[in-house]
Design a protein around this motif. Structure first.
Motif, PDB file in Angstrom:
ATOM      1  N   TYR A  41       4.274  19.501  -5.486  1.00  0.00           N
ATOM      2  CA  TYR A  41       3.224  18.680  -4.892  1.00  0.00           C
ATOM      3  C   TYR A  41       3.795  17.501  -4.112  1.00  0.00           C
ATOM      4  CZ  TYR A  41      -0.156  21.379  -7.436  1.00  0.00           C
ATOM      5  OH  TYR A  41      -0.919  22.412  -7.885  1.00  0.00           O
ATOM      6  N   VAL A  42       5.028  17.133  -4.414  1.00  0.00           N
ATOM      7  CA  VAL A  42       5.624  15.976  -3.741  1.00  0.00           C
ATOM      8  C   VAL A  42       6.716  16.416  -2.775  1.00  0.00           C
ATOM      9  CG1 VAL A  42       6.021  13.584  -4.280  1.00  0.00           C
ATOM     10  CG2 VAL A  42       5.460  15.096  -6.094  1.00  0.00           C
ATOM     11  N   HIS A  43       6.729  17.705  -2.442  1.00  0.00           N
ATOM     12  CA  HIS A  43       7.767  18.167  -1.511  1.00  0.00           C
ATOM     13  C   HIS A  43       7.484  17.631  -0.115  1.00  0.00           C
ATOM     14  CE1 HIS A  43      10.784  20.695   0.278  1.00  0.00           C
ATOM     15  NE2 HIS A  43       9.907  21.045   1.186  1.00  0.00           N
ATOM     16  N   ARG A  44       8.420  16.850   0.408  1.00  0.00           N
ATOM     17  CA  ARG A  44       8.191  16.215   1.697  1.00  0.00           C
ATOM     18  C   ARG A  44       9.133  16.713   2.771  1.00  0.00           C
ATOM     19  NH1 ARG A  44       8.775  11.026  -1.813  1.00  0.00           N
ATOM     20  NH2 ARG A  44      10.194  12.543  -2.624  1.00  0.00           N
ATOM     21  N   ARG A  53      18.240  12.666  11.228  1.00  0.00           N
ATOM     22  CA  ARG A  53      18.508  11.230  11.260  1.00  0.00           C
ATOM     23  C   ARG A  53      20.012  11.030  11.154  1.00  0.00           C
ATOM     24  NH1 ARG A  53      13.531  12.129   9.313  1.00  0.00           N
ATOM     25  NH2 ARG A  53      12.057  10.415   9.044  1.00  0.00           N
ATOM     26  N   TYR A  60      18.732   5.432   4.338  1.00  0.00           N
ATOM     27  CA  TYR A  60      17.437   4.806   4.067  1.00  0.00           C
ATOM     28  C   TYR A  60      16.452   5.838   3.525  1.00  0.00           C
ATOM     29  CZ  TYR A  60      13.228   2.076   5.091  1.00  0.00           C
ATOM     30  OH  TYR A  60      12.053   1.405   4.992  1.00  0.00           O
ATOM     31  N   LEU A  61      16.523   7.047   4.093  1.00  0.00           N
ATOM     32  CA  LEU A  61      15.576   8.085   3.676  1.00  0.00           C
ATOM     33  C   LEU A  61      15.884   8.590   2.260  1.00  0.00           C
ATOM     34  CD1 LEU A  61      13.192   9.867   4.500  1.00  0.00           C
ATOM     35  CD2 LEU A  61      14.821  11.509   5.379  1.00  0.00           C
ATOM     36  N   TRP A 377      13.497  23.897  12.076  1.00  0.00           N
ATOM     37  CA  TRP A 377      12.407  22.960  11.788  1.00  0.00           C
ATOM     38  C   TRP A 377      11.050  23.664  11.931  1.00  0.00           C
ATOM     39  CZ3 TRP A 377      13.079  17.915  10.319  1.00  0.00           C
ATOM     40  CH2 TRP A 377      11.926  17.153  10.255  1.00  0.00           C
ATOM     41  N   ARG A 381       8.236  24.311   9.084  1.00  0.00           N
ATOM     42  CA  ARG A 381       6.906  23.731   9.234  1.00  0.00           C
ATOM     43  C   ARG A 381       5.847  24.832   9.079  1.00  0.00           C
ATOM     44  NH1 ARG A 381       5.167  18.905  10.597  1.00  0.00           N
ATOM     45  NH2 ARG A 381       3.001  18.778  11.203  1.00  0.00           N
TER      46      ARG A 381
ATOM     47  N   GLY B  33       2.497  12.417  -2.948  1.00  0.00           N
ATOM     48  CA  GLY B  33       3.782  12.629  -2.299  1.00  0.00           C
ATOM     49  C   GLY B  33       4.618  11.375  -2.216  1.00  0.00           C
ATOM     50  N   THR B  76       1.331  15.176   1.238  1.00  0.00           N
ATOM     51  CA  THR B  76       2.032  16.438   1.459  1.00  0.00           C
ATOM     52  C   THR B  76       1.001  17.548   1.600  1.00  0.00           C
ATOM     53  OG1 THR B  76       2.194  16.925  -0.887  1.00  0.00           O
ATOM     54  CG2 THR B  76       3.982  15.682   0.059  1.00  0.00           C
ATOM     55  N   ALA B 108       8.745   6.122   5.849  1.00  0.00           N
ATOM     56  CA  ALA B 108      10.095   6.662   6.008  1.00  0.00           C
ATOM     57  C   ALA B 108      10.066   8.169   6.225  1.00  0.00           C
ATOM     58  CB  ALA B 108      10.928   6.336   4.774  1.00  0.00           C
ATOM     59  N   PHE B 109       9.012   8.825   5.786  1.00  0.00           N
ATOM     60  CA  PHE B 109       8.959  10.285   5.869  1.00  0.00           C
ATOM     61  C   PHE B 109       8.290  10.760   7.146  1.00  0.00           C
ATOM     62  CE2 PHE B 109       8.443   9.045   1.380  1.00  0.00           C
ATOM     63  CZ  PHE B 109       9.718   9.361   0.977  1.00  0.00           C
ATOM     64  N   ARG B 110       7.922   9.852   8.022  1.00  0.00           N
ATOM     65  CA  ARG B 110       7.220  10.232   9.245  1.00  0.00           C
ATOM     66  C   ARG B 110       8.047  11.267   9.996  1.00  0.00           C
ATOM     67  NH1 ARG B 110       2.797   8.372  11.296  1.00  0.00           N
ATOM     68  NH2 ARG B 110       2.340   8.714  13.489  1.00  0.00           N
ATOM     69  N   GLY B 111       7.406  12.370  10.348  1.00  0.00           N
ATOM     70  CA  GLY B 111       8.120  13.404  11.081  1.00  0.00           C
ATOM     71  C   GLY B 111       8.651  14.505  10.203  1.00  0.00           C
ATOM     72  N   CYS B 112       8.631  14.322   8.865  1.00  0.00           N
ATOM     73  CA  CYS B 112       9.074  15.410   8.001  1.00  0.00           C
ATOM     74  C   CYS B 112       8.067  16.560   8.103  1.00  0.00           C
ATOM     75  CB  CYS B 112       9.197  14.943   6.564  1.00  0.00           C
ATOM     76  SG  CYS B 112      10.685  13.962   6.294  1.00  0.00           S
ATOM     77  N   TYR B 113       8.575  17.788   7.885  1.00  0.00           N
ATOM     78  CA  TYR B 113       7.734  18.929   8.247  1.00  0.00           C
ATOM     79  C   TYR B 113       6.563  19.172   7.308  1.00  0.00           C
ATOM     80  CZ  TYR B 113      10.576  21.391   4.769  1.00  0.00           C
ATOM     81  OH  TYR B 113      11.197  21.756   3.627  1.00  0.00           O
ATOM     82  N   ASN B 114       6.617  18.573   6.121  1.00  0.00           N
ATOM     83  CA  ASN B 114       5.606  18.950   5.142  1.00  0.00           C
ATOM     84  C   ASN B 114       4.566  17.876   4.877  1.00  0.00           C
ATOM     85  OD1 ASN B 114       4.829  21.154   3.580  1.00  0.00           O
ATOM     86  ND2 ASN B 114       5.500  20.140   1.728  1.00  0.00           N
ATOM     87  N   ILE B 115       4.489  16.847   5.700  1.00  0.00           N
ATOM     88  CA  ILE B 115       3.535  15.777   5.402  1.00  0.00           C
ATOM     89  C   ILE B 115       2.474  15.659   6.495  1.00  0.00           C
ATOM     90  CG2 ILE B 115       5.253  14.471   4.095  1.00  0.00           C
ATOM     91  CD1 ILE B 115       5.183  12.462   6.483  1.00  0.00           C
TER      92      ILE B 115
END
Lengths: 389, 182
Positions: A41-44, A53, A60-61, A377, A381, B33, B76, B108-115
Motif C-alpha cells: 500500500y505504500v509502494h511509491r 535523480r 534526499y529521497l 519507467w 507505470r 503512502g 499511492t 520528495a516523491f513527485r514524479g515517482c511512477y506509482n503515486i
C-alpha cells in the motif's frame, strides 16, 4: 470438500498500526489457524526514482523511505556511494554519523516500547515512553535542526557539528533517559499484568528464526547472534564496539528486553564517542560523477539489517539502487508465529517485530532463469496502473 | 425525508451543531503512502507534551466515528481506492486535513511512477499543513485554524493553508503588525 473457514480481514486502515497493511486471519473461534499478509500500500517507486535523480538528490529521497529510521537509510546510501567514489568521510563525520544513528535507535526503540505497550492495552507505558522520547527528539533537533528526517548526512561527510556545549546537553539528556530506561526494563520484566500479555506469546525458536531469516532485535530475542554493528563493523563501530544483546526465550517478553537493554549499549557508545570525538573536517571532496562499479552497503537499522546495493555507471546518477529493509524478512515470521494464538494476541505479535511498512513496500519480480531484463519507467507505470486497478 | 423548520429554529439548530462539532472533533488518521515521519508527528501530538486530547481532539479507529480525516503521504495507486472508501464512510459533515509536503503535492516523491501526487488529486481537502514533516505545533495549528473556520471566525474563501503569509498573522508584513499594536 474444503472445510469451512471464517476469515477476519484486517486493514489496510486499522486502529492498531498507523500504517496500511492488509492481513487475513483464518480463525476457529478465537484461535488463529492461518494467516496471510498483503503489502504494497505504500509502494511509491523509490528505487526507480533514484535512477532519475543524481546522487545528491537521491540521498534526499532515500532518507524518505522511512521517517522513523531515516538516518540509517541516508547513512547506508552515503557509505555506499562514498565507497564507489573511493572517498572516505573524515573521522569526525563518521563519529557524528554514529552518534546520530544511536540517538535514532533510542528514539525508535522508545517509540516501539510505547506502541507495543499500546497494543497490549497498556496505555500508561505508551504515554510515559513517548513523553521521555521527546527528550531524545530534542537532542536530535539540537544537533541537526530537524525532529524527523534529520538530513545529517551529505555525501562525503555530515553537515552538522557537535560542539562542547551541545555535547553537555546530550550527556544531560542521556542521564535522564538512562534512569527512565532502567524503569522501563523493570516494568517490562516484572509487571505481572503485562507479563501475561508477553511471556510465552509469539514464541519463535532459534531454528525458526534461522529458517525464516529474521534480522535485528527480533532475531536476537530468539538467541540468534546477528548484528551488523558487530559482524561487519562500519563507521567507528570497530573502535567503539557495541555488545551483542541476546535473549534465548524468543517470546514477546524477550523482544521487549532485547530492545530495552540495547538502549543501555546506545547510551554507553554515545558517551564514549562524545568523550573521544576526533578533530578535523566535517566533509571531504566528493566527485560528481562516479566511475562504473557496484557495491553493497550494510547497516544495522533499529529494526535489523538494512541492505543497499548501488551500481554506478560513470554519470552523476545511479544505474540501480536496490534496498532491502529489515521489516521484509521479519514480516514472514508474523504469519508463522501468529498461528495457534488467540486473535487478541495478534496485534502484539505483529507489533513485536516492530514493523515498518513504508520501508518494506518494494516491488519484486520472481522469475526462473532466463536473461536479465530492464523495466523502463513507462512499463513500470503501466504495470502499476494495471496491477492496482 | 427532510425536516422543515422555520428559520429561527434552523438557525438555533445550526448553532448547536457547530458548537458540538468544534468542541470535540474526532479524527481519523490514514497513511496513504507516507514515509511515517508525519505519522509519528501526528502520534506525538496525542502524547503528553502536546496532548491535543485536552482540546477534545481524539484519534478514532473507525472512519464512521470521525469528523476529521487527517491524511499523510502522496497517494499511492494501491491506497487510492481505500482513501476514497474511508472518505465516503465518514458521516457528513466531514473535513480533510492534508499533513506533510507529499500530502500537498507529492513532495520528495513527485514524479515517482506509482503515486497520484497529493491528497487533493483524490478527495477534497479543507486544510493544508506543509512541512517534511510538519512539527506537531503546525499540525495543531492546522486543526485550530480549521475549527476557527467552522466557527465562522475566519471567513476567507478557500481551504486553510498553514504558513501562508495571509493566513498567519505572525508572518504578515510589517506595517500590519504596527497597526495592530497602535
Amino acid at each position: 470438500m474444503p472445510t469451512e473457514k471464517f476469515v477476519i480481514p484486517i486493514g489496510p486502515q486499522h486502529p492498531a498500526l498507523k500504517e496500511p497493511g492488509h492481513f487475513e486471519f483464518n480463525v476457529d473461534g478465537e484461535v488463529v489457524k492461518a494467516a496471510s499478509v498483503r503489502l504494497g500500500y505504500v509502494h511509491r517507486g523509490i528505487e526507480k526514482g533514484c535512477e532519475t535523480r543524481n546522487y545528491v538528490q537521491a540521498a534526499y529521497l532515500v532518507e524518505r523511505i522511512c521517517g522513523i529510521c531515516s538516518h540509517v537509510h541516508a547513512t547506508a546510501f552515503s557509505l555506499g556511494v562514498e565507497r564507489l567514489a573511493d572517498v572516505e568521510a573524515p573521522p569526525r563525520a563518521q563519529a557524528i554519523r554514529q552518534i546520530v544513528a544511536e540517538l535514532e535507535r533510542i528514539h525508535s526503540h522508545l517509540l516501539w516500547v510505547g506502541v507495543a505497550a499500546h497494543e497490549a492495552g497498556f496505555d500508561t507505558l505508551f504515554m510515559y515512553s513517548w513523553r521521555d522520547r521527546e527528550t531524545v527528539m530534542n537532542l536530535l533537533e539540537g544537533i541537526t535542526g530537524n525532529r524527523v528526517n534529520y538530513s545529517a548526512n551529505v555525501l562525503g561527510g555530515v553537515k552538522c557539528d557537535i560542539g562542547p556545549e551541545q555535547a553537555e546537553v546530550i550527556l544531560e539528556g542521556l542521564r535522564f533517559l538512562e534512569e527512565r530506561t532502567r524503569h522501563y526494563l523493570e516494568v517490562v520484566s516484572t509487571d505481572a499484568v503485562f507479563l501475561r500479555r508477553t511471556r510465552g506469546i509469539g514464541v519463535m525458536t532459534r531454528d525458526d528464526a534461522e529458517r525464516l531469516g529474521v534480522v535485528g532485535p527480533t532475531a536476537r530475542a530468539s538467541g540468534v547472534p546477528r548484528d551488523v554493528r558487530v559482524d561487519a563493523p562500519y563507521l567507528l563501530y570497530r573502535e567503539h564496539p557495541v555488545e551483542l544483546i541476546v535473549e534465548q526465550a524468543g517470546d514477546l517478553e524477550a523482544r521487549f528486553k532485547v530492545r530495552v537493554r540495547e538502549l543501555f549499549e546506545s547510551f554507553r557508545v554515545i558517551r564514549e564517542l562524545l568523550a573521544a570525538l576526533p578533530d578535523g573536517d566535517l566533509t571531504t571532496r566528493m566527485p560528481r560523477r562516479i566511475k562504473p562499479a557496484e557495491t553493497v552497503s550494510r547497516i544495522e537499522a533499529p529494526r535489523g539489517e538494512l541492505f543497499y546495493f548501488i551500481k554506478s555507471n560513470g554519470s552523476d546518477t545511479a544505474e540501480r539502487v536496490k534496498v532491502r529493509t529489515p521489516t521484509l524478512p521479519n514480516m514472514a515470521s508474523v504469519v508463522v508465529t501468529a498461528v495457534g494464538h488467540q486473535l487478541a494476541d495478534v496485534p502484539m505479535i505483529l507489533a513485536g517485530i516492530d514493523p515498518c511498512f513504508s520501508c518494506n513496500d518494494r516491488m519484486a519480480v520472481v522469475r526462473q532463469g532466463g536473461e536479465a531484463e530492464v523495466w523502463t519507467w513507462e512499463r513500470l507505470r503501466q504495470y502499476g496502473i494495471e496491477h492496482y486497478r | 425525508m427532510t425536516l422543515k423548520l422555520d428559520q429561527t429554529w434552523q438557525a438555533a439548530l445550526d448553532k448547536l451543531r457547530t458548537w458540538a462539532r468544534i468542541n470535540s472533533p474526532w479524527a481519523i488518521h490514514f497513511n496513504s503512502g507516507s514515509c511515517n515521519g508525519c505519522d509519528i508527528e501526528i502520534l506525538a501530538t496525542l502524547t503528553p507534551r502536546y496532548d491535543v486530547e485536552r482540546f477534545g481532539i481524539k484519534l478514532r479507529g473507525s472512519p464512521r466515528h470521525a469528523d476529521v480525516l487527517i491524511c499523510t503521504g502522496p497517494v499511492t495507486r494501491q491506497a487510492r481506492d481505500r482513501l476514497v472508501r474511508i472518505y465516503e464512510q465518514m458521516p457528513e459533515p466531514k473535513f480533510v486535513i492534508a499533513v506533510g509536503s507529499c500530502a500537498l503535492s507529492g513532495g520528495a516523491f513527485r514524479g515517482c511512477y506509482n503515486i497520484m501526487g497529493g491528497i487533493d488529486q483524490v478527495i477534497p481537502v479543507d486544510a493544508y499543513v506543509p512541512g517534511c514533516p510538519p512539527r506537531p505545533e503546525a499540525i495543531i495549528d492546522g486543526v485550530v485554524k480549521l475549527l476557527a473556520k467552522l466557527q465562522g471566525h475566519d471567513t476567507s474563501p478557500g481551504p486553510v493553508v498553514i504558513g501562508e503569509p495571509d493566513a498567519n498573522p505572525a508572518l504578515a508584513p510589517q506595517p500590519e503588525q504596527e497597526e495592530a499594536s497602535a
